[in-house]
Design a protein around this motif. Structure first.
Motif, PDB file in Angstrom:
ATOM      1  N   GLU A   1       0.841  -1.190   0.000  1.00  0.00           N
ATOM      2  CA  GLU A   1       0.000   0.000   0.000  1.00  0.00           C
ATOM      3  C   GLU A   1       0.878   1.242   0.000  1.00  0.00           C
ATOM      4  OE1 GLU A   1      -2.309  -0.482   3.534  1.00  0.00           O
ATOM      5  OE2 GLU A   1      -3.612  -1.978   2.615  1.00  0.00           O
ATOM      6  N   MET A   2       0.345   2.324  -0.559  1.00  0.00           N
ATOM      7  CA  MET A   2       1.058   3.597  -0.586  1.00  0.00           C
ATOM      8  C   MET A   2       0.082   4.697  -0.196  1.00  0.00           C
ATOM      9  SD  MET A   2       3.847   5.402  -1.339  1.00  0.00           S
ATOM     10  CE  MET A   2       4.922   4.349  -2.267  1.00  0.00           C
ATOM     11  N   ALA A   3       0.348   5.331   0.959  1.00  0.00           N
ATOM     12  CA  ALA A   3      -0.472   6.460   1.387  1.00  0.00           C
ATOM     13  C   ALA A   3      -0.246   7.615   0.421  1.00  0.00           C
ATOM     14  CB  ALA A   3      -0.091   6.872   2.802  1.00  0.00           C
ATOM     15  N   THR A   4      -1.327   8.217  -0.026  1.00  0.00           N
ATOM     16  CA  THR A   4      -1.258   9.253  -1.052  1.00  0.00           C
ATOM     17  C   THR A   4      -1.960  10.511  -0.567  1.00  0.00           C
ATOM     18  OG1 THR A   4      -1.278   7.532  -2.737  1.00  0.00           O
ATOM     19  CG2 THR A   4      -1.787   9.766  -3.462  1.00  0.00           C
ATOM     20  N   HIS A   5      -1.349  11.642  -0.823  1.00  0.00           N
ATOM     21  CA  HIS A   5      -1.899  12.943  -0.441  1.00  0.00           C
ATOM     22  C   HIS A   5      -2.072  13.767  -1.713  1.00  0.00           C
ATOM     23  CE1 HIS A   5      -2.582  16.465   2.073  1.00  0.00           C
ATOM     24  NE2 HIS A   5      -1.789  17.128   1.257  1.00  0.00           N
ATOM     25  N   TYR A   6      -3.260  14.367  -1.868  1.00  0.00           N
ATOM     26  CA  TYR A   6      -3.533  15.153  -3.069  1.00  0.00           C
ATOM     27  C   TYR A   6      -4.327  16.385  -2.685  1.00  0.00           C
ATOM     28  CZ  TYR A   6      -5.490  16.479  -7.596  1.00  0.00           C
ATOM     29  OH  TYR A   6      -5.856  17.177  -8.706  1.00  0.00           O
ATOM     30  N   VAL A   7      -3.947  17.513  -3.242  1.00  0.00           N
ATOM     31  CA  VAL A   7      -4.692  18.748  -3.041  1.00  0.00           C
ATOM     32  C   VAL A   7      -5.220  19.180  -4.397  1.00  0.00           C
ATOM     33  CG1 VAL A   7      -4.596  21.155  -2.306  1.00  0.00           C
ATOM     34  CG2 VAL A   7      -3.232  19.425  -1.101  1.00  0.00           C
ATOM     35  N   GLY A   8      -6.530  19.238  -4.499  1.00  0.00           N
ATOM     36  CA  GLY A   8      -7.164  19.628  -5.756  1.00  0.00           C
ATOM     37  C   GLY A   8      -8.475  18.890  -5.927  1.00  0.00           C
ATOM     38  N   LEU A   9      -9.135  19.192  -7.009  1.00  0.00           N
ATOM     39  CA  LEU A   9     -10.410  18.546  -7.286  1.00  0.00           C
ATOM     40  C   LEU A   9     -10.158  17.177  -7.910  1.00  0.00           C
ATOM     41  CD1 LEU A   9     -12.371  21.573  -8.756  1.00  0.00           C
ATOM     42  CD2 LEU A   9     -12.521  20.621  -6.443  1.00  0.00           C
ATOM     43  N   LEU A  10     -10.873  16.203  -7.404  1.00  0.00           N
ATOM     44  CA  LEU A  10     -10.757  14.848  -7.942  1.00  0.00           C
ATOM     45  C   LEU A  10     -11.771  14.648  -9.058  1.00  0.00           C
ATOM     46  CD1 LEU A  10     -10.411  12.926  -4.581  1.00  0.00           C
ATOM     47  CD2 LEU A  10      -8.643  13.207  -6.320  1.00  0.00           C
ATOM     48  N   PRO A  11     -11.478  13.754  -9.991  1.00  0.00           N
ATOM     49  CA  PRO A  11     -12.449  13.459 -11.051  1.00  0.00           C
ATOM     50  C   PRO A  11     -13.740  12.904 -10.444  1.00  0.00           C
ATOM     51  CG  PRO A  11     -10.319  12.475 -11.534  1.00  0.00           C
ATOM     52  CD  PRO A  11     -10.234  13.011 -10.157  1.00  0.00           C
ATOM     53  N   ASP A  12     -14.838  13.104 -11.130  1.00  0.00           N
ATOM     54  CA  ASP A  12     -16.135  12.635 -10.632  1.00  0.00           C
ATOM     55  C   ASP A  12     -16.163  11.130 -10.402  1.00  0.00           C
ATOM     56  OD1 ASP A  12     -17.110  15.191 -10.686  1.00  0.00           O
ATOM     57  OD2 ASP A  12     -18.020  14.988 -12.669  1.00  0.00           O
ATOM     58  N   LEU A  13     -15.422  10.394 -11.193  1.00  0.00           N
ATOM     59  CA  LEU A  13     -15.462   8.931 -11.086  1.00  0.00           C
ATOM     60  C   LEU A  13     -14.486   8.373 -10.061  1.00  0.00           C
ATOM     61  CD1 LEU A  13     -15.797   8.079 -14.852  1.00  0.00           C
ATOM     62  CD2 LEU A  13     -17.575   8.039 -13.100  1.00  0.00           C
ATOM     63  N   PHE A  14     -13.813   9.247  -9.320  1.00  0.00           N
ATOM     64  CA  PHE A  14     -12.885   8.770  -8.293  1.00  0.00           C
ATOM     65  C   PHE A  14     -13.687   8.178  -7.150  1.00  0.00           C
ATOM     66  CE2 PHE A  14     -10.421   9.177  -4.449  1.00  0.00           C
ATOM     67  CZ  PHE A  14      -9.167   8.744  -4.843  1.00  0.00           C
ATOM     68  N   ARG A  15     -13.435   6.916  -6.846  1.00  0.00           N
ATOM     69  CA  ARG A  15     -14.138   6.216  -5.759  1.00  0.00           C
ATOM     70  C   ARG A  15     -13.201   5.199  -5.121  1.00  0.00           C
ATOM     71  NH1 ARG A  15     -17.792   7.063  -9.615  1.00  0.00           N
ATOM     72  NH2 ARG A  15     -19.810   7.904  -9.051  1.00  0.00           N
ATOM     73  N   GLU A  16     -13.560   4.800  -3.927  1.00  0.00           N
ATOM     74  CA  GLU A  16     -12.827   3.725  -3.277  1.00  0.00           C
ATOM     75  C   GLU A  16     -13.102   2.423  -4.013  1.00  0.00           C
ATOM     76  OE1 GLU A  16     -14.130   3.887   0.762  1.00  0.00           O
ATOM     77  OE2 GLU A  16     -12.746   5.494   1.258  1.00  0.00           O
ATOM     78  N   GLY A  17     -12.092   1.596  -4.131  1.00  0.00           N
ATOM     79  CA  GLY A  17     -12.226   0.320  -4.815  1.00  0.00           C
ATOM     80  C   GLY A  17     -12.024   0.421  -6.318  1.00  0.00           C
TER      81      GLY A  17
END
Length: 154
Positions: free
Chosen positions: A88-104
């Motif tokens: 696993e890799m912990a990821t940090h992002y600042v900004g708007l995510l795409p609409d289709l971004f979901r867990e899984g």
């Protein structure tokens, strides 16, 4: 030397032209590689990042699945875990995510590994339908025997 000995034969002229074109092609390839040196971004899974010890600050693309229950969003800041089923890799992002971004779902993020070992994303490339999976990720999951055709979470 006679006049006849100074002149190149047809075969020698052709070889000189081919050698000249070869030098020009090699020089053009070198200039192209030099111009693109800052634009090349390699794709890695979380396991490959750990196996290859990717240097902190090196721009790369990280591909995997967003692990269920790890996405936390505060304003435009998002923290989530990208996994390939083994690492696993912990990821940090600042900004708007795409609409289709979901867990899984499959995701490809651009950025770099921080000195602390987390991933600082600068761009999220998850603009796809729910069935899309990056080819490199599919190949990696197949290689590890964890490929699930319907894209169900691991």
């Amino acid at each position: 030397m006679t006049q006849k000995q100074k002149r190149l034969t047809r075969k020698q002229k052709r070889l000189a032209v081919i050698a000249g074109l070869g030098v020009i092609l090699i020089a053009a390839g070198g200039f192209l590689a030099w111009a693109l040196r800052g634009q090349v971004v390699f794709f890695y899974s979380p396991s490959e990042i750990h196996e290859r010890a990717v240097a902190a600050g090196t721009p790369i693309r990280l591909g995997g699945l967003v692990k269920e229950g790890t996405w936390k969003r505060v304003g435009e800041t998002s923290d989530f875990v990208v996994t390939d089923g083994q690492t696993e890799m912990a990821t940090h992002y600042v900004g708007l995510l795409p609409d289709l971004f979901r867990e899984g779902q499959g995701v490809v993020v651009e950025g770099s590994v921080t000195p602390q070992g987390t991933f600082a994303a600068t761009n999220v490339l998850a603009k796809h339908d729910e069935n899309y999976m990056p080819k490199q990720l599919v190949d990696e999951l197949k290689k590890r025997g964890e490929w699930q055709r319907d894209g169900a979470p691991l």
